[in-house]
Design a protein around this motif. Structure first.
Motif, PDB file in Angstrom:
ATOM      1  N   THR A   1      33.575  39.092  44.650  1.00 39.11           N
ATOM      2  CA  THR A   1      33.700  39.493  46.051  1.00 39.11           C
ATOM      3  C   THR A   1      33.260  38.356  47.192  1.00 39.11           C
ATOM      4  O   THR A   1      33.800  38.487  48.288  1.00 39.11           O
ATOM      5  N   ASP A   2      32.453  37.487  46.672  1.00 41.11           N
ATOM      6  CA  ASP A   2      32.251  36.249  47.459  1.00 41.11           C
ATOM      7  C   ASP A   2      33.516  35.618  48.159  1.00 41.11           C
ATOM      8  O   ASP A   2      33.759  35.312  49.133  1.00 41.11           O
ATOM      9  N   ALA A   3      34.347  35.359  47.024  1.00 43.78           N
ATOM     10  CA  ALA A   3      35.732  34.708  47.268  1.00 43.78           C
ATOM     11  C   ALA A   3      36.441  35.503  47.981  1.00 43.78           C
ATOM     12  O   ALA A   3      37.451  35.014  48.935  1.00 43.78           O
ATOM     13  N   ILE A   4      36.407  36.618  47.851  1.00 46.99           N
ATOM     14  CA  ILE A   4      37.271  37.825  48.613  1.00 46.99           C
ATOM     15  C   ILE A   4      37.196  37.731  49.814  1.00 46.99           C
ATOM     16  O   ILE A   4      38.012  37.580  50.649  1.00 46.99           O
ATOM     17  N   ARG A   5      35.848  37.888  50.335  1.00 47.63           N
ATOM     18  CA  ARG A   5      35.348  37.962  51.553  1.00 47.63           C
ATOM     19  C   ARG A   5      35.680  36.516  52.331  1.00 47.63           C
ATOM     20  O   ARG A   5      36.064  36.565  53.512  1.00 47.63           O
ATOM     21  N   ASP A   6      35.574  35.439  51.510  1.00 52.25           N
ATOM     22  CA  ASP A   6      35.776  34.077  52.488  1.00 52.25           C
ATOM     23  C   ASP A   6      37.231  33.733  52.612  1.00 52.25           C
ATOM     24  O   ASP A   6      37.628  33.628  53.594  1.00 52.25           O
TER      25      ASP A   6
ATOM     26  N   ALA B   1      45.446  33.088  47.320  1.00 46.15           N
ATOM     27  CA  ALA B   1      44.176  33.138  46.725  1.00 46.15           C
ATOM     28  C   ALA B   1      43.496  34.460  46.557  1.00 46.15           C
ATOM     29  O   ALA B   1      43.114  34.947  45.563  1.00 46.15           O
ATOM     30  N   LEU B   2      43.627  35.403  47.556  1.00 47.76           N
ATOM     31  CA  LEU B   2      43.261  36.885  47.579  1.00 47.76           C
ATOM     32  C   LEU B   2      43.873  37.475  46.279  1.00 47.76           C
ATOM     33  O   LEU B   2      43.526  38.377  45.629  1.00 47.76           O
ATOM     34  N   ILE B   3      45.330  37.087  46.104  1.00 48.67           N
ATOM     35  CA  ILE B   3      46.249  37.752  44.965  1.00 48.67           C
ATOM     36  C   ILE B   3      45.455  37.312  43.618  1.00 48.67           C
ATOM     37  O   ILE B   3      45.431  38.031  42.633  1.00 48.67           O
ATOM     38  N   SER B   4      44.985  36.112  43.372  1.00 47.04           N
ATOM     39  CA  SER B   4      44.657  35.561  42.255  1.00 47.04           C
ATOM     40  C   SER B   4      43.247  35.706  41.926  1.00 47.04           C
ATOM     41  O   SER B   4      42.819  35.306  40.672  1.00 47.04           O
ATOM     42  N   VAL B   5      42.261  35.919  42.847  1.00 43.77           N
ATOM     43  CA  VAL B   5      40.916  36.080  42.450  1.00 43.77           C
ATOM     44  C   VAL B   5      40.577  37.391  41.840  1.00 43.77           C
ATOM     45  O   VAL B   5      41.185  38.465  42.071  1.00 43.77           O
ATOM     46  N   PRO B   6      39.559  37.102  40.701  1.00 42.92           N
ATOM     47  CA  PRO B   6      39.250  38.380  40.444  1.00 42.92           C
ATOM     48  C   PRO B   6      38.612  39.615  41.037  1.00 42.92           C
ATOM     49  O   PRO B   6      37.795  39.151  42.121  1.00 42.92           O
ATOM     50  N   ALA B   7      39.129  40.691  40.927  1.00 39.08           N
ATOM     51  CA  ALA B   7      38.088  41.644  41.870  1.00 39.08           C
ATOM     52  C   ALA B   7      37.032  41.769  41.885  1.00 39.08           C
ATOM     53  O   ALA B   7      36.386  42.103  42.896  1.00 39.08           O
TER      54      ALA B   7
END
Length: 78
Positions: free
Chosen positions: A42-47, A33-39
């Motif tokens: 930031t909330d999704a990245i942190r999660d 998911a980290l690879i595919s989440v838009p930069a």
């Protein structure tokens, strides 16, 4: 539960195929998911980062319990 019982339980978990598979799949999913989440999300990245850290912490804690059970007991200062 004393330290030896805790260590045995921790060892059983770390060597349990279902537990290992679950942790592995959760970590793999979070990393994918980290690879595919838009930069910019930031909330999704942190999660996803938090999930990976939590899984690593869980495994680390279980290993620490096992290690602690192997340490010699210290006598308290009188």
């Amino acid at each position: 539960m004393d330290i030896k019982e805790s260590a045995l339980a921790a060892d059983r978990l770390l060597n349990d195929d279902v537990f290992k598979e679950a942790v592995s799949e959760l970590r793999k999913g979070a990393l994918e998911a980290l690879i595919s989440v838009p930069a910019t999300d930031t909330d999704a990245i942190r999660d996803k980062q938090a999930l990976v850290r939590a899984l690593d912490s869980l495994e680390g804690k279980l290993r620490a319990v096992i290690t602690a059970s192997k340490l010699p007991k210290r006598n308290a200062a009188a």
